[in-house]
Write a protein that holds these residues in place. Sequence first.
Motif, PDB file in Angstrom:
ATOM      1  N   THR A  53       0.846  -1.201   0.000  1.00  0.00           N
ATOM      2  CA  THR A  53       0.000   0.000   0.000  1.00  0.00           C
ATOM      3  C   THR A  53       0.879   1.247   0.000  1.00  0.00           C
ATOM      4  N   LEU A  54       1.900   1.215   0.847  1.00  0.00           N
ATOM      5  CA  LEU A  54       2.785   2.381   0.926  1.00  0.00           C
ATOM      6  C   LEU A  54       3.575   2.555  -0.372  1.00  0.00           C
ATOM      7  N   GLU A  55       3.931   1.421  -0.986  1.00  0.00           N
ATOM      8  CA  GLU A  55       4.637   1.489  -2.266  1.00  0.00           C
ATOM      9  C   GLU A  55       3.736   2.154  -3.318  1.00  0.00           C
ATOM     10  N   ALA A  56       2.464   1.764  -3.309  1.00  0.00           N
ATOM     11  CA  ALA A  56       1.511   2.365  -4.255  1.00  0.00           C
ATOM     12  C   ALA A  56       1.316   3.855  -3.951  1.00  0.00           C
ATOM     13  N   ALA A  57       1.211   4.183  -2.671  1.00  0.00           N
ATOM     14  CA  ALA A  57       1.031   5.592  -2.274  1.00  0.00           C
ATOM     15  C   ALA A  57       2.216   6.423  -2.746  1.00  0.00           C
ATOM     16  N   ARG A  58       3.411   5.840  -2.595  1.00  0.00           N
ATOM     17  CA  ARG A  58       4.614   6.544  -3.030  1.00  0.00           C
ATOM     18  C   ARG A  58       4.564   6.798  -4.543  1.00  0.00           C
ATOM     19  N   ALA A  59       4.170   5.771  -5.296  1.00  0.00           N
ATOM     20  CA  ALA A  59       4.112   5.925  -6.756  1.00  0.00           C
ATOM     21  C   ALA A  59       3.111   7.014  -7.145  1.00  0.00           C
ATOM     22  N   ILE A  60       1.995   7.063  -6.431  1.00  0.00           N
ATOM     23  CA  ILE A  60       0.976   8.086  -6.733  1.00  0.00           C
ATOM     24  C   ILE A  60       1.541   9.486  -6.452  1.00  0.00           C
ATOM     25  N   ILE A  61       2.142   9.636  -5.269  1.00  0.00           N
ATOM     26  CA  ILE A  61       2.669  10.954  -4.895  1.00  0.00           C
ATOM     27  C   ILE A  61       3.787  11.373  -5.850  1.00  0.00           C
ATOM     28  N   GLU A  62       4.608  10.402  -6.260  1.00  0.00           N
ATOM     29  CA  GLU A  62       5.745  10.752  -7.115  1.00  0.00           C
ATOM     30  C   GLU A  62       5.317  11.108  -8.539  1.00  0.00           C
ATOM     31  N   SER A  63       4.193  10.559  -8.998  1.00  0.00           N
ATOM     32  CA  SER A  63       3.821  10.902 -10.375  1.00  0.00           C
ATOM     33  C   SER A  63       2.781  12.029 -10.419  1.00  0.00           C
ATOM     34  N   TYR A  64       2.417  12.588  -9.253  1.00  0.00           N
ATOM     35  CA  TYR A  64       1.425  13.671  -9.212  1.00  0.00           C
ATOM     36  C   TYR A  64       2.142  15.009  -9.169  1.00  0.00           C
ATOM     37  N   ASP A  65       1.523  16.040  -9.779  1.00  0.00           N
ATOM     38  CA  ASP A  65       2.204  17.341  -9.737  1.00  0.00           C
ATOM     39  C   ASP A  65       1.293  18.477  -9.262  1.00  0.00           C
ATOM     40  N   GLY A  66       0.150  18.130  -8.674  1.00  0.00           N
ATOM     41  CA  GLY A  66      -0.730  19.170  -8.126  1.00  0.00           C
ATOM     42  C   GLY A  66      -0.516  19.295  -6.624  1.00  0.00           C
ATOM     43  N   THR A  67      -1.589  19.719  -5.911  1.00  0.00           N
ATOM     44  CA  THR A  67      -1.508  19.829  -4.457  1.00  0.00           C
ATOM     45  C   THR A  67      -2.172  18.611  -3.823  1.00  0.00           C
ATOM     46  N   ALA A  68      -1.474  17.977  -2.887  1.00  0.00           N
ATOM     47  CA  ALA A  68      -2.024  16.793  -2.230  1.00  0.00           C
ATOM     48  C   ALA A  68      -1.873  16.902  -0.723  1.00  0.00           C
ATOM     49  N   VAL A  69      -2.961  16.623  -0.011  1.00  0.00           N
ATOM     50  CA  VAL A  69      -2.880  16.500   1.442  1.00  0.00           C
ATOM     51  C   VAL A  69      -2.486  15.060   1.742  1.00  0.00           C
ATOM     52  N   VAL A  70      -1.425  14.880   2.518  1.00  0.00           N
ATOM     53  CA  VAL A  70      -0.987  13.529   2.882  1.00  0.00           C
ATOM     54  C   VAL A  70      -1.231  13.343   4.371  1.00  0.00           C
ATOM     55  N   ASP A  71      -1.989  12.302   4.716  1.00  0.00           N
ATOM     56  CA  ASP A  71      -2.327  12.074   6.117  1.00  0.00           C
ATOM     57  C   ASP A  71      -2.077  10.603   6.472  1.00  0.00           C
ATOM     58  N   ALA A  72      -1.935  10.363   7.752  1.00  0.00           N
ATOM     59  CA  ALA A  72      -1.836   9.005   8.314  1.00  0.00           C
ATOM     60  C   ALA A  72      -0.622   8.229   7.777  1.00  0.00           C
ATOM     61  N   ASP A  73      -0.781   6.947   7.497  1.00  0.00           N
ATOM     62  CA  ASP A  73       0.378   6.083   7.232  1.00  0.00           C
ATOM     63  C   ASP A  73       1.330   6.543   6.119  1.00  0.00           C
ATOM     64  N   PRO A  74       0.814   7.066   5.003  1.00  0.00           N
ATOM     65  CA  PRO A  74       1.772   7.489   3.961  1.00  0.00           C
ATOM     66  C   PRO A  74       2.696   8.630   4.399  1.00  0.00           C
ATOM     67  N   LEU A  75       2.420   9.255   5.534  1.00  0.00           N
ATOM     68  CA  LEU A  75       3.314  10.327   5.998  1.00  0.00           C
ATOM     69  C   LEU A  75       4.745   9.822   6.137  1.00  0.00           C
ATOM     70  N   LYS A  76       4.877   8.561   6.538  1.00  0.00           N
ATOM     71  CA  LYS A  76       6.240   8.090   6.826  1.00  0.00           C
ATOM     72  C   LYS A  76       7.104   7.974   5.572  1.00  0.00           C
ATOM     73  N   ILE A  77       6.471   7.929   4.383  1.00  0.00           N
ATOM     74  CA  ILE A  77       7.286   7.836   3.166  1.00  0.00           C
ATOM     75  C   ILE A  77       7.659   9.215   2.610  1.00  0.00           C
ATOM     76  N   VAL A  78       7.008  10.270   3.123  1.00  0.00           N
ATOM     77  CA  VAL A  78       7.220  11.607   2.544  1.00  0.00           C
ATOM     78  C   VAL A  78       8.690  12.045   2.516  1.00  0.00           C
ATOM     79  N   PRO A  79       9.458  11.822   3.597  1.00  0.00           N
ATOM     80  CA  PRO A  79      10.843  12.316   3.550  1.00  0.00           C
ATOM     81  C   PRO A  79      11.663  11.734   2.401  1.00  0.00           C
ATOM     82  N   GLU A  80      11.277  10.560   1.885  1.00  0.00           N
ATOM     83  CA  GLU A  80      12.068   9.976   0.791  1.00  0.00           C
ATOM     84  C   GLU A  80      11.463  10.208  -0.584  1.00  0.00           C
ATOM     85  N   VAL A  81      10.235  10.705  -0.672  1.00  0.00           N
ATOM     86  CA  VAL A  81       9.646  10.817  -2.011  1.00  0.00           C
ATOM     87  C   VAL A  81      10.251  11.980  -2.778  1.00  0.00           C
TER      88      VAL A  81
END
Length: 474
Positions: free
Chosen positions: A315-343
């Motif tokens: 799930t986190l891998e998928a969340a990372r892929a979504i965040i990395e291929s998106y270029d608008g504004t996204a609110v990131v909450d809960a579990d995917p927060l932990k991947i933000v420092p590396e995206v």
Amino acid sequence: MITGSEMAVVDANAEALGVPRKQLMESSGNAVAETVREVAEPGETVVIVAGRGNNGGDAFVAARFLDEFDVRVRLLGRAETLTTAIARENWEALLAAEYDTRELRDSTAIDLGDADVLVDAMLGTGISGDLREPAATAAAAMNAADAPIISVDVPSGFDAETGTTAPSAVEPDHIITFHDTKPGLTELDIPVRVADIGIPATAETFVERGDLLRLSRAAESHKGDHGEVLVIGGGPYTGAPALAAQAVLRAGADLVKVTCPTSVAHEVQGYSENLILYPMQGRRLEPGHVGPVMEYAREHDTLVIGPGLGDDEETLEAARAIIESYDGTAVVDADPLKIVPEVETEADLICTPHQGELTAMGGKTAEDWRERRDLVAEFAADLNHTLLVKGNYDIVADADRSRVSRTGNPGMTVGGTGDVLAGVTGALAATLDPFEAAGVGAFVTGRAGDIAAETYGNGLVATDLLDAIPQAME
Ligand SMILES: NC(=O)C1=CN([C@@H]2O[C@H](COP(=O)(O)OP(=O)(O)OC[C@H]3O[C@@H](n4cnc5c(N)ncnc54)[C@H](O)[C@@H]3O)[C@@H](O)[C@H]2O)[C@@H](O)CC1
Ligand SMILES: [K+]
């Protein structure tokens, strides 16, 4: 430096902190009188030309402060057309005390003949467009007169939003401006004095009721388009995406869609018939879903990703892929927060961790809110994203700004309020910039919690907040 519209926010925040505008006007008028005392010689005649708004109001106060000074003060204004209550009250105070006031009915008959010093208090930050009559004729008469001109706040005809000067504007010799200088003012090459008018510094630090002015401004500039938001959530937790999505709608977005696993779709739908679903096959978000989710994502103004997704590795891998291929504004909450420092992403992220999630991301926290704010600001600059750190004081920061929101109450530690915050912030980010959306989102959600607590006290639940959001935005 502060723009006219930002000044209006700060001024309304000062009022919320117990320092009303009339009090600020008293300080402004005092500062104008001080400048007059520096420019005028004893025995001279000072002519004040006052407009209909609070810029004129400042001058009425100045006239009162100049009473004991050895100058003759003549005040030109149009009492019956005053547009603000506090300007009128200050004018009436002059009348009651029998000051030398004159009605300026016809600016073609404006008589500045014996003026040794002119005070330009016609228009300040409330101007829109070029000078209209009678101000234009009065400005020309002032410019043609032989006396030095002191402009109050900004030269009448100067736009404190854009820093541009209308051709018909007053051309002053001195400017006395308030709180902070305005964009473009120093470039005029005229001496500018900035007066401290007693606005508490925290009127700029704290998100307060004045910040809600941003909502009406955004509504005007977006002409009825309040945005479309996609919520990506659900899996182990079923209620979270539904709460976030309903919060999006309550916060005024035009449309919300939820993409969630088929296993929870039925439940999410059960929360509200207003929610439109894009189900993903299975029990949780997986890498195979990324393609179709990205197609949905591109059709929306902002994303809210995280509520209820869980922390499964795939799930986190998928969340990372979504965040990395998106270029608008996204609110990131809960579990995917932990991947933000590396995206690595072009997207503007608004991350909404609580203290524990913040430390898990690598951020630091402190007891004192000022220290905490500085630490969060530093971390936001490292991440180069907006952070909204939840707590008794919510801290909002991006690479170069920080704010603090104090709304909310202990009842809000109940589950689901974070999902509501993510939804509100996602909706606001469709029309406001990410930093403003995070600040107003924190304020509004906390205020909704405070409204809910009036009825339910510590027994409030997240859905109570939903109903209170529209009122909290007023
Ligand atoms: N924190 C603040 O914002 C403070 C503001 N103060 C003063 O308040 C001023 C702003 O007051 P207001 O918002 O009432 O606005 P203004 O007094 O600047 O102008 C409003 C008036 O101007 C008229 N007007 C607008 N555009 C015009 C044009 N193109 N030609 C002719 N007339 C025009 C409007 O109809 C309205 O009557 C500031 O510049 C400052 O001097 C101070 O009193 C204290 C604190
Ligand atoms: K002015």
